[in-house]
Motif scaffolding. Structure first.
Motif, short mmCIF file in Angstrom:
data_model
loop_
_atom_site.label_atom_id
_atom_site.label_comp_id
_atom_site.label_asym_id
_atom_site.label_seq_id
_atom_site.Cartn_x
_atom_site.Cartn_y
_atom_site.Cartn_z
N MET A 85 39.00 40.67 35.87
CA MET A 85 39.75 39.75 36.71
C MET A 85 39.80 38.38 36.05
SD MET A 85 40.60 41.66 39.28
CE MET A 85 41.26 40.38 40.35
N GLY A 86 40.89 37.69 36.29
CA GLY A 86 41.03 36.37 35.70
C GLY A 86 41.77 35.42 36.60
N TRP A 87 41.61 34.16 36.28
CA TRP A 87 42.37 33.09 36.91
C TRP A 87 43.16 32.35 35.85
CZ3 TRP A 87 42.92 32.33 42.06
CH2 TRP A 87 41.99 32.91 42.91
N PHE A 88 44.42 32.12 36.14
CA PHE A 88 45.30 31.33 35.30
C PHE A 88 45.93 30.26 36.16
CE2 PHE A 88 44.72 35.31 33.27
CZ PHE A 88 44.90 35.13 31.91
N ARG A 89 46.45 29.24 35.52
CA ARG A 89 47.12 28.19 36.27
C ARG A 89 48.35 27.73 35.51
NH1 ARG A 89 42.59 23.36 35.66
NH2 ARG A 89 43.02 22.83 33.45
N GLN A 90 49.28 27.19 36.28
CA GLN A 90 50.51 26.69 35.69
C GLN A 90 50.96 25.44 36.44
OE1 GLN A 90 53.78 29.48 35.44
NE2 GLN A 90 54.55 28.43 33.62
N ALA A 91 51.09 24.36 35.71
CA ALA A 91 51.59 23.11 36.25
C ALA A 91 53.08 23.01 35.95
CB ALA A 91 50.83 21.93 35.65
N PRO A 92 53.81 22.22 36.73
CA PRO A 92 55.24 22.07 36.49
C PRO A 92 55.53 21.62 35.06
CG PRO A 92 54.67 21.12 38.60
CD PRO A 92 53.37 21.47 37.91
N GLY A 93 56.43 22.33 34.40
CA GLY A 93 56.80 21.99 33.04
C GLY A 93 55.80 22.38 31.98
N LYS A 94 54.75 23.07 32.38
CA LYS A 94 53.71 23.47 31.45
C LYS A 94 53.63 24.99 31.35
CE LYS A 94 52.01 19.31 30.68
NZ LYS A 94 53.04 18.54 31.41
N GLU A 95 53.08 25.46 30.24
CA GLU A 95 52.86 26.88 30.08
C GLU A 95 51.68 27.33 30.92
OE1 GLU A 95 54.44 27.36 25.46
OE2 GLU A 95 52.39 27.86 25.99
N ARG A 96 51.68 28.60 31.23
CA ARG A 96 50.55 29.16 31.95
C ARG A 96 49.29 29.08 31.09
NH1 ARG A 96 51.62 34.51 35.26
NH2 ARG A 96 52.77 32.90 36.42
N GLU A 97 48.21 28.64 31.70
CA GLU A 97 46.97 28.37 31.00
C GLU A 97 45.85 29.26 31.51
OE1 GLU A 97 43.92 24.54 30.27
OE2 GLU A 97 45.41 24.52 31.89
N PHE A 98 45.07 29.79 30.59
CA PHE A 98 43.90 30.56 30.96
C PHE A 98 42.83 29.65 31.53
CE2 PHE A 98 39.64 31.97 29.65
CZ PHE A 98 39.55 33.12 30.41
N VAL A 99 42.24 30.07 32.64
CA VAL A 99 41.20 29.30 33.30
C VAL A 99 39.85 29.99 33.19
CG1 VAL A 99 40.39 28.35 35.49
CG2 VAL A 99 42.83 28.22 34.89
N ALA A 100 39.79 31.24 33.62
CA ALA A 100 38.52 31.95 33.64
C ALA A 100 38.77 33.44 33.76
CB ALA A 100 37.64 31.48 34.81
N ALA A 101 37.79 34.23 33.32
CA ALA A 101 37.87 35.67 33.45
C ALA A 101 36.48 36.23 33.65
CB ALA A 101 38.52 36.30 32.22
N ILE A 102 36.42 37.42 34.22
CA ILE A 102 35.15 38.07 34.50
C ILE A 102 35.32 39.57 34.32
CG2 ILE A 102 35.61 38.22 36.98
CD1 ILE A 102 32.57 37.64 37.40
N SER A 103 34.32 40.20 33.72
CA SER A 103 34.35 41.64 33.53
C SER A 103 34.18 42.35 34.87
CB SER A 103 33.24 42.06 32.57
OG SER A 103 31.96 41.76 33.11
N TRP A 104 34.46 43.64 34.87
CA TRP A 104 34.39 44.38 36.12
C TRP A 104 32.99 44.36 36.72
CZ3 TRP A 104 31.32 48.52 37.34
CH2 TRP A 104 30.69 49.18 36.27
N SER A 105 31.98 44.35 35.87
CA SER A 105 30.61 44.34 36.35
C SER A 105 30.14 42.95 36.76
CB SER A 105 29.68 44.89 35.28
OG SER A 105 29.62 44.02 34.17
N GLY A 106 30.84 41.94 36.32
CA GLY A 106 30.42 40.58 36.56
C GLY A 106 29.43 40.05 35.53
N ASP A 107 29.07 40.87 34.56
CA ASP A 107 28.07 40.47 33.58
C ASP A 107 28.60 39.51 32.52
OD1 ASP A 107 26.45 43.74 33.51
OD2 ASP A 107 26.13 42.01 34.81
N SER A 108 29.90 39.52 32.31
CA SER A 108 30.50 38.66 31.29
C SER A 108 31.54 37.76 31.92
CB SER A 108 31.14 39.50 30.18
OG SER A 108 30.18 40.31 29.54
N THR A 109 31.46 36.49 31.60
CA THR A 109 32.44 35.52 32.08
C THR A 109 32.96 34.70 30.92
OG1 THR A 109 30.71 33.92 32.61
CG2 THR A 109 31.43 35.39 34.38
N TYR A 110 34.16 34.19 31.09
CA TYR A 110 34.82 33.41 30.05
C TYR A 110 35.56 32.27 30.72
CZ TYR A 110 34.11 37.95 27.86
OH TYR A 110 33.56 39.13 27.41
#
Length: 120
Positions: free
Chosen positions: A34-59
């Motif tokens: 699972m991940g979170w991304f964000r996009q501001a007006p006039g900007k490209e979509r930006e990676f925010v955070a991600a997590i593995s299915w187990s929750g053991d790894s985050t980015y």
């Protein structure tokens, strides 16, 4: 198929906090990163955070490291993004995404987005 619904966005002053939620349904939740991304007006979509299915790894994206925390509760089929020390630059529509780990969110399912506005 996976359906994702974000919630928790709103208006907050700089330095404040918000917690976003992403409720998933329609498919086995534990198989997906699972991940979170964000996009501001006039900007490209930006990676925010991600997590593995187990929750053991985050980015985290560099711009949010130390301020945002991603977590998941597989029993509730929900992913969270705790956002602290918010800055005006964090203002964006935040999207939840689900994908098989090897896909790198290139073939992700996406939620509808929730607006986060940070005032100075």
């Amino acid at each position: 198929q996976v359906q994702l619904v974000e919630s928790g966005g709103g208006l907050v002053q700089a330095g404040g906090s918000l917690r976003l939620s992403c409720a998933a349904s329609g498919r086995t939740f534990n198989n997906y990163a699972m991940g979170w991304f964000r996009q501001a007006p006039g900007k490209e979509r930006e990676f925010v955070a991600a997590i593995s299915w187990s929750g053991d790894s985050t980015y985290y994206g560099d711009s949010v490291k130390g301020r945002f925390t991603i977590s998941r509760d597989n029993a509730k089929n929900t992913v969270y993004l705790q956002m602290n020390s918010l800055k005006p630059e964090d203002t964006a529509v935040y999207f939840c995404a689900a994908d098989l780990p090897r896909n790198g969110f290139k073939r992700a399912y996406w939620g509808q987005g929730t607006q986060v506005t940070v005032s100075s």
